[in-house]
Design a protein around this motif. Structure first.
Motif, short mmCIF file in Angstrom:
data_model
loop_
_atom_site.label_atom_id
_atom_site.label_comp_id
_atom_site.label_asym_id
_atom_site.label_seq_id
_atom_site.Cartn_x
_atom_site.Cartn_y
_atom_site.Cartn_z
N ILE A 379 0.82 -1.21 0.00
CA ILE A 379 0.00 0.00 0.00
C ILE A 379 0.85 1.26 0.00
N CYS A 380 2.14 1.15 0.29
CA CYS A 380 3.05 2.31 0.40
C CYS A 380 3.61 2.67 -0.97
N GLN A 381 2.84 3.38 -1.76
CA GLN A 381 3.26 3.71 -3.12
C GLN A 381 3.57 5.19 -3.32
N PHE A 382 3.01 6.08 -2.49
CA PHE A 382 3.20 7.51 -2.69
C PHE A 382 3.95 8.16 -1.54
N SER A 383 4.67 7.38 -0.76
CA SER A 383 5.32 7.91 0.43
C SER A 383 6.37 8.96 0.10
N ASN A 384 6.98 8.89 -1.10
CA ASN A 384 8.02 9.86 -1.48
C ASN A 384 7.49 11.01 -2.33
N ASN A 385 6.20 10.98 -2.69
CA ASN A 385 5.66 11.98 -3.61
C ASN A 385 5.00 13.12 -2.83
N THR A 386 5.78 13.74 -1.98
CA THR A 386 5.23 14.77 -1.10
C THR A 386 4.91 16.07 -1.82
N ASN A 387 5.35 16.22 -3.08
CA ASN A 387 5.08 17.45 -3.84
C ASN A 387 3.94 17.27 -4.84
N LEU A 388 3.33 16.10 -4.89
CA LEU A 388 2.27 15.85 -5.87
C LEU A 388 1.07 16.74 -5.58
N LEU A 389 0.61 17.45 -6.62
CA LEU A 389 -0.53 18.36 -6.50
C LEU A 389 -1.82 17.77 -7.08
N GLU A 390 -1.69 16.97 -8.14
CA GLU A 390 -2.89 16.39 -8.76
C GLU A 390 -2.64 14.93 -9.11
N SER A 411 -3.59 4.20 4.62
CA SER A 411 -4.23 4.60 3.37
C SER A 411 -3.23 4.61 2.23
N LEU A 412 -3.72 4.37 1.02
CA LEU A 412 -2.88 4.46 -0.18
C LEU A 412 -2.31 5.86 -0.34
N PHE A 413 -3.01 6.87 0.19
CA PHE A 413 -2.63 8.26 -0.06
C PHE A 413 -1.68 8.82 1.00
N VAL A 414 -1.18 7.99 1.86
CA VAL A 414 -0.20 8.45 2.85
C VAL A 414 1.04 8.98 2.12
N GLY A 415 1.49 10.13 2.51
CA GLY A 415 2.63 10.76 1.87
C GLY A 415 2.26 11.91 0.97
N LEU A 416 1.00 11.98 0.52
CA LEU A 416 0.57 13.02 -0.41
C LEU A 416 0.13 14.26 0.37
N ILE A 417 1.05 14.84 1.10
CA ILE A 417 0.72 15.94 1.99
C ILE A 417 0.42 17.24 1.24
N SER A 418 0.80 17.32 -0.03
CA SER A 418 0.56 18.54 -0.82
C SER A 418 -0.58 18.37 -1.81
N LEU A 419 -1.21 17.20 -1.85
CA LEU A 419 -2.20 16.91 -2.88
C LEU A 419 -3.38 17.88 -2.78
N GLN A 420 -3.75 18.44 -3.96
CA GLN A 420 -4.86 19.39 -4.03
C GLN A 420 -6.04 18.87 -4.84
N ARG A 421 -5.76 18.02 -5.84
CA ARG A 421 -6.84 17.52 -6.71
C ARG A 421 -6.71 16.00 -6.84
N LEU A 422 -7.80 15.30 -6.55
CA LEU A 422 -7.82 13.84 -6.62
C LEU A 422 -9.04 13.42 -7.43
N ARG A 423 -8.80 12.69 -8.52
CA ARG A 423 -9.87 12.24 -9.41
C ARG A 423 -9.91 10.71 -9.40
N LEU A 424 -11.03 10.15 -8.88
CA LEU A 424 -11.21 8.71 -8.77
C LEU A 424 -12.48 8.26 -9.48
N LYS A 425 -12.93 9.00 -10.43
CA LYS A 425 -14.18 8.73 -11.13
C LYS A 425 -14.14 7.38 -11.83
N GLY A 426 -15.29 6.67 -11.83
CA GLY A 426 -15.43 5.47 -12.64
C GLY A 426 -14.73 4.24 -12.09
N ASN A 427 -14.60 4.12 -10.76
CA ASN A 427 -14.01 2.93 -10.16
C ASN A 427 -15.09 2.12 -9.43
#
Length: 810
Positions: A379-390, A411-427
């Motif tokens: 589940i630890c896939q975004f732990s290094n992507n701390t600058n991801l915005l979208e 959560s899968l989203f652990v590490g995304l401390i800068s995330l502003q836009r998340l699109r999960l449509k159609g899952n």
């Protein structure tokens, strides 16, 4: 002065404008002039524009135009001009004309220095003619041609330099050359001679199949080269190395099948390379020697995978687009060389196995993995992507349990401390954990549309204090908990349209008072409980259309609220009263419902209802005392009259893997094992394959999947309903899954057994809806007569699966 009807102009009286020397606009389009009416026009010395499009002019004569000191545009499009001579423009040599438009004529040949006298022209248009060959000689002597347009002119050949030609004239200063939509087949050595000041060259949509290392070497100032939509199948090594100032190169839409970084060797200033819409299946392993490159587009090719070292040398690359390929595999270090990458587009592939793929991209700000099956081991896939915005993972076949690991409480989203836009449509996001978004404090845009969500856990969004836009359209939501939007004080836009919501808790929107758009159309809401809190923002756009509102006196307060607030009701003519409304209101807009006209006090009705209520209570007491005897007699009477003539399933109980699937809460385990099971084995000995609770489910499957599997493979599914079970979220999930299966099969395969009395206020909506559709249910009791009725009813229900004629909207 355009020609109209049957009288188009063929000529003008020579002194027609003699008394109008200050006239500045004359429109002569769509007439039948065969020559420029120069005698009439020469009197207009203040004329800035001469427009004679769509005529029959075949020759150029500008005699008398020497006095045109203000002329800046001459437009002769769509005429019959076939010959252009140098002396034709002699009268214009001292004017200030900057545009000459000869588009869509019949010019086939341009003589040397044809436009010598047009010293001030900055834009020359020769589009849509029939010029078979092209070189710089016709334009020698022109001083400042910023733009030369020769597209769509049937150009077949680019002429190399003629050594015998006298080059005493200076080369023209041409900055932008457009040769698109012609029929050029190759760019030979020296073909672009003389264009030393050219900055942009457009060869888009020709038939170029061959370029050489020195094809463009004369273009010393070139910044932008577009050779897209041609027929190139190969780019030689260092093909553009002589273009020291080139910044943008577009080779998209060709026939390239393999690509080597050596093709771009020596490009010292290149910033953008587009290779999209080719046939590239392989990227050679070589070091890129383009340190200035910041954007690489290889979308819409046939790439199937990336191994290591394919992007070595691109340490300054900021944007990579490899979407719309057939990629099924990535090496874990595919992007190891792209440490400064900001934008990564890998959508519309076949499979993305993350497995740490993104950990080497610490500066990534935008990531799109939509329309691709995504999987991972940890589940630890975004732990290094701390600058991801979208982050976009739309239609990625994600399931609710994919986003949260309950065993690790992560959560899968652990590490995304800068995330502003998340699109999960159609899952497939049913069953999401309440903590799935717990660390996304900066998120302001969240799209969960089209994701089959039926339940939103209370407090799921409480940590999203920056959330401003939330979209949950086209899901399967049945209800909204009163605390579901807790913490969303900054929410501005909320879309929950096209779900199956039938009720709103009074406090659902209590904490979202800053909403500017609240959309709830296309649900099943029939009433609004008194005291329900709605945003009081006067600029609120409120859409509750396409809901079956029951316009009765119970809705009085809501109707008054709509009339007395300043909010804007969207689509009021689609916000209608249903057939369950008061007489005369059916299919009328809810805003036309005036409670004062319908909801007065009726003394006679109140008295009659009171007496009827007393009588009903007395009858109810008598019926309750003798309820088991009455139920049993009615059951026997029903059998006597109707028998069992029903449309039944073709399959018998032995055609299923399990004849009975019994689901219950842990508190009913003693009742099942000590009472129901022994009687079942005694009275129904033919039931040899029975599932008793969760312990008998398939242990190799996830719990939700195991429940699905058990229900699908069972002849009958029985759920024991009690006060404890209706308050348990997992048991209600089983109920929902069972009823969804009932709808899918169209067979009455589900039985509810009530083991105790449950107050109406505690009965879940889903169970009440099931009962309202006359579905079979049985009451368990310790009364001896009651048990006779119970087992007789149960045995009858186990004989067959009858076909349903309606569905339950779960």
């Amino acid at each position: 002065m355009a020609g109209y009807g049957r009288w188009p102009l063929r000529s003008l009286y020579p002194r027609l404008f003699a008394n109008n020397p200050f006239l500045v606009k004359v429109f002569l389009s769509s007439n039948r002039f065969e020559a420029i009416p120069h005698e009439a026009l020469s009197a207009l010395s203040s004329l800035p524009v001469v427009e004679l499009p769509i005529n029959y002019i075949s020759s150029l004569n500008f005699s008398g135009f020497e006095r045109w000191q203000y002329i800046n545009r001459i437009v002769l499009t769509s005429n019959n001009i076939s010959i252009v001579r140098q002396n034709d423009f002699l009268p214009l040599q001292n004017t200030s004309i900057h545009l000459l438009d000869l588009t869509s004529n019949k010019i086939q040949d341009l003589p040397d220095q044809a436009f010598l006298h047009l010293k001030t022209v900055s834009e020359l248009r020769l589009n849509g003619n029939a010029i078979s060959s092209f070189d710089i000689r016709p334009f020698l002597g022109m001083v400042s041609v910023n733009s030369l347009q020769v597209f769509g002119s049937l150009v077949h050949e680019l002429l190399p330099q003629d050594k015998s030609f006298n080059f005493s004239m200076p080369y023209p200063i041409i900055r932008h050359l457009n040769l698109r939509d012609n029929m050029i087949q190759s760019v030979p050595n020296g073909a672009m001679w003389g264009f030393k000041t050219l900055k942009t060259l457009n060869l888009w949509t020709n038939k170029i199949s061959l370029i050489r290392n020195d094809s463009f070497c004369c273009l010393l100032s070139l910044i932008d080269l577009d050779i897209s939509n041609n027929q190139l199948s190969f780019i030689p090594q260092g093909a553009f190395s002589c273009l020291a100032k080139l910044e943008r190169l577009n080779i998209s839409g060709n026939l390239l099948q393999a690509l080597s970084p050596d093709s771009f060797h020596g490009m010292l200033s290149i910033q953008i390379i587009s290779l999209s819409h080719n046939l590239i299946t392989y990227l050679y392993r070589a070091v890129w020697t383009t340190p200035t490159l910041h954007t690489l587009d290889m979308a819409n090719n046939l790439l199937t995978g990336f191994s290591r070292n394919r992007f070595n040398g691109l340490s300054n690359l900021q944007a990579l687009n490899i979407s719309f390929n057939k990629i099924t595999s990535y090496s874990v270090d595919s992007f190891a060389a792209l440490s400064n990458l900001l934008h990564l587009d890998i959508r519309n592939g076949k499979h993305i196995y993350l497995n740490g793929l993104l950990k080497l991209l610490p500066n990534l700000q935008f990531l799109d993995m939509s329309n691709t099956f995504i999987s991972w081991q940890s589940i630890c896939q975004f732990s290094n992507n701390t600058n991801l915005l979208e982050l976009r993972m739309e239609r990625a076949q994600l399931r609710g349990h994919d986003l949260f690991d309950r065993s690790k409480n992560r959560s899968l989203f652990v590490g995304l401390i800068s995330l502003q836009r998340l699109r999960l449509k159609g899952n497939y996001l049913y069953g999401m954990d309440a903590l799935v978004f717990s660390n996304l404090s900066k998120l302001y845009f969240l799209d969960l549309s089209d994701s089959r969500i039926s339940v939103l856990q209370s407090g799921m969004f409480k940590d999203l204090r920056s959330l401003s836009l939330l979209f949950m359209n086209n899901n399967k939501l049945l209800a909204l908990d009163g605390e579901v939007f807790q913490g969303l004080g900054n929410l501005r836009v909320l879309y929950i349209q096209n779900n199956t919501i039938s009720s709103l808790a009074p406090t659902t929107f209590a904490t979202t008072q800053n909403l500017k758009e609240l959309f709830l159309p296309g649900n099943h809401i029939n009433t609004i409980l008194p005291g329900t809190s709605f945003p009081m923002n006067p600029s609120l756009a409120f859409d509750i259309s396409r809901n079956p509102f029951s316009c009765t006196c119970e809705l009085k307060w809501f109707s008054n609220w709509l009339h007395n607030t300043d909010i804007k009701v969207k689509h009021p003519n689609q916000t209608l009263c249903s057939s369950a409304s008061l007489r005369g209101l059916t299919n009328k807009p809810i805003l036309s419902f005036q409670p004062s006209d319908y909801c007065g006090v009726d003394i006679g009705l109140v008295s009659g209802l009171s007496m009827a209520g007393v009588a009903a209570i007395l009858l109810g007491v008598l019926a309750y005392i003798n309820r088991w005897w009455l139920n049993y007699k009615f059951f026997l009477l029903k059998l006597a009259f109707f028998g069992y003539k029903e449309v039944e399933e073709d399959l018998a109980e032995d055609d299923y893997d399990y004849q009975l699937n019994l689901m219950f809460h842990d508190t009913e385990e003693e009742l099942v094992l000590n009472t129901l099971r022994p009687v079942l084995e005694e009275r129904l000995p033919h039931l040899q394959h029975v599932l008793y609770g969760d312990d008998d489910l398939n242990a190799r499957m996830y719990l939700v999947d195991a429940i699905h599997d058990a229900i699908e493979r069972s002849f009958k599914t029985v759920l024991l309903v009690s006060n404890q079970s209706v308050g348990d979220a997992w048991f209600m999930t089983k109920v929902r899954i069972a009823l969804e299966h009932l709808n899918e099969t169209g067979l009455d395969k589900v039985i509810l057994i009530f083991v105790e009395d449950i107050a109406d206020n505690n009965l879940p909506y889903l169970v009440r809806l099931f009962l309202s559709r006359n579905r079979p249910y049985i009451l368990w009791t310790d009364d001896e007569d009651g048990q006779k009725l119970f087992w007789a009813t149960f045995e009858k229900s186990m004989r067959t699966n009858r076909v349903l004629n309606n569905t339950i909207p779960v």
